[in-house]
Design an enzyme around this catalytic site. Sequence first.
Site, PDB file in Angstrom:
ATOM      1  N   LYS A  84     -10.045   1.744 -14.269  1.00  0.00           N
ATOM      2  CA  LYS A  84      -8.835   1.606 -13.446  1.00  0.00           C
ATOM      3  C   LYS A  84      -7.715   1.128 -14.339  1.00  0.00           C
ATOM      4  O   LYS A  84      -7.962   0.485 -15.365  1.00  0.00           O
ATOM      5  CB  LYS A  84      -9.082   0.598 -12.317  1.00  0.00           C
ATOM      6  CG  LYS A  84      -8.125   0.722 -11.148  1.00  0.00           C
ATOM      7  CD  LYS A  84      -8.562   1.772 -10.150  1.00  0.00           C
ATOM      8  CE  LYS A  84      -7.544   1.940  -9.033  1.00  0.00           C
ATOM      9  NZ  LYS A  84      -8.061   2.789  -7.941  1.00  0.00           N
ATOM     10  N   ASN A 101      -0.108   7.443   0.759  1.00  0.00           N
ATOM     11  CA  ASN A 101      -0.921   8.657   0.592  1.00  0.00           C
ATOM     12  C   ASN A 101      -2.136   8.636   1.526  1.00  0.00           C
ATOM     13  O   ASN A 101      -2.327   9.547   2.335  1.00  0.00           O
ATOM     14  CB  ASN A 101      -1.353   8.783  -0.881  1.00  0.00           C
ATOM     15  CG  ASN A 101      -2.331   9.924  -1.076  1.00  0.00           C
ATOM     16  OD1 ASN A 101      -3.503   9.820  -0.698  1.00  0.00           O
ATOM     17  ND2 ASN A 101      -1.878  11.033  -1.614  1.00  0.00           N
ATOM     18  N   ALA A 102      -2.951   7.593   1.405  1.00  0.00           N
ATOM     19  CA  ALA A 102      -4.185   7.554   2.194  1.00  0.00           C
ATOM     20  C   ALA A 102      -3.870   7.449   3.699  1.00  0.00           C
ATOM     21  O   ALA A 102      -4.418   8.199   4.511  1.00  0.00           O
ATOM     22  CB  ALA A 102      -5.052   6.380   1.740  1.00  0.00           C
TER      23      ALA A 102
END
Length: 406
Positions: A103, A217-218
């Site tokens: 990440k 987005n999600a």
Amino acid sequence: MNNPFENALAQLERATSLVSFDPDFLRVIRHPNRQVRVSIPVKMDDGRLEVFEGYRVQFNNARGPYKGGIRFHQDTDIEEVKALAFWMALKTAVVNIPMGGGKGGVTVDPKPFTDGEKERLSRGWMRAMAEVVGPQQDVPAPDVNTTPQIMAWMADEYGKITGDTSGAVITGKPLDAGGSEGRGTATAQGGFYVFESLRERLGLPEQCTVVIQGFGNAGQFAAKIWSDAGHKVIAVSDSRAAVVNPEGLDVAALIDHKASTRSVRDFAGAETIESIDVLYQECDLLIPAALENQIHEGNVEKIQAKVLLELANGPTTPEADDALFGRGIPVVPDILANAGGVTVSTFEWEQNVKGESWSEQDVFEKLKVIMDREAVAIADRAKELDTDLRRAAFVVALERLQEAMK
Ligand code: NAD
């Protein structure tokens, strides 16, 4: 606020108390392989030079190249990135794709930035990280406040530095810059396939009332996908406010409202309430799709949902998990529920590496097969172990990781 990496380790301990693992494996898996911290100088439009701190944590690559998004957020720090990288290593194992976990991030609030400032920051991150990422090494992607355009700038910068212009160094790119059909909606779509596979087992009706925290987005794609499928989205929030309408929100109009005003606040078809109160609405399904640590010891008692499905990473603390389990409220965990994003990212990487371009139908068919299969396998494992879905998902992922590391 809870340290997200400590939460992740607490989750690890809970799962590994159920099934026995090799002690050496457990010693190694608690530590990231590599943590990179860089300074990124950025010339702002007014001529000032600002320096931002950037991160890449490469947690585990036993199953394939490191894979995971890059977050731009003012609260992002190395501990958060470490936790997110650890969850990525588990997530790629949950969906059994040939990737490891990593990440990245930058401590920055990019909201007031102009496009030029965002571009210089994004290119700066890639310049600083070019030697540690690469198509066979580490393949980043979007996360909070990072977009397909940002991925395109980063891919372009990597191409200038290394000569590799395949785009396979990063996923979530725009379609005309080597992106994949379906990547934008993939996180929410994957979550929806999991929901459909498990709906009956979770005791949910055919038509659910749905509440979503986070409208990026999600969250936005989740609102669209669930409402298009006939469920009723009754409340959503962003960082500024929440809006509620028990009769159901007009999701398409709300997406337009958010695009033009940059918030859900004051949407005409609903009542505006405090952002955090979205979590406490009575509903069948609550979808956290914002940030970590939203549901914790201090507020878990106020949750009135029948089921939680985590599109965000780490939204529920271990203490809140226990309280929900005690009340019989199932939580479909992040490492399963939001794994559609990394799955389609891996499809994008594969298309770039092979020079192919798959149709949206192909992408979603392949995604559905994976999400259905792993959702059912994890629910079966939870039943067999008489435990919750998170512990079962951890067990399945850790077994695959242990096998690969051996
Ligand atoms: P995004 O930047 O597109 O959207 C984030 C949204 O959350 C925004 O609407 C923002 O206003 C809202 N938000 C921020 N703080 C909030 C708060 N305190 N309360 C309510 N809303 C708040 O980000 P995203 O890509 O949608 O990511 C959201 C979550 O989903 C993150 O946890 C991310 O790690 C996870 N996730 C994203 C992907 C992906 O493919 N984008 C994949 C897997 C997991």
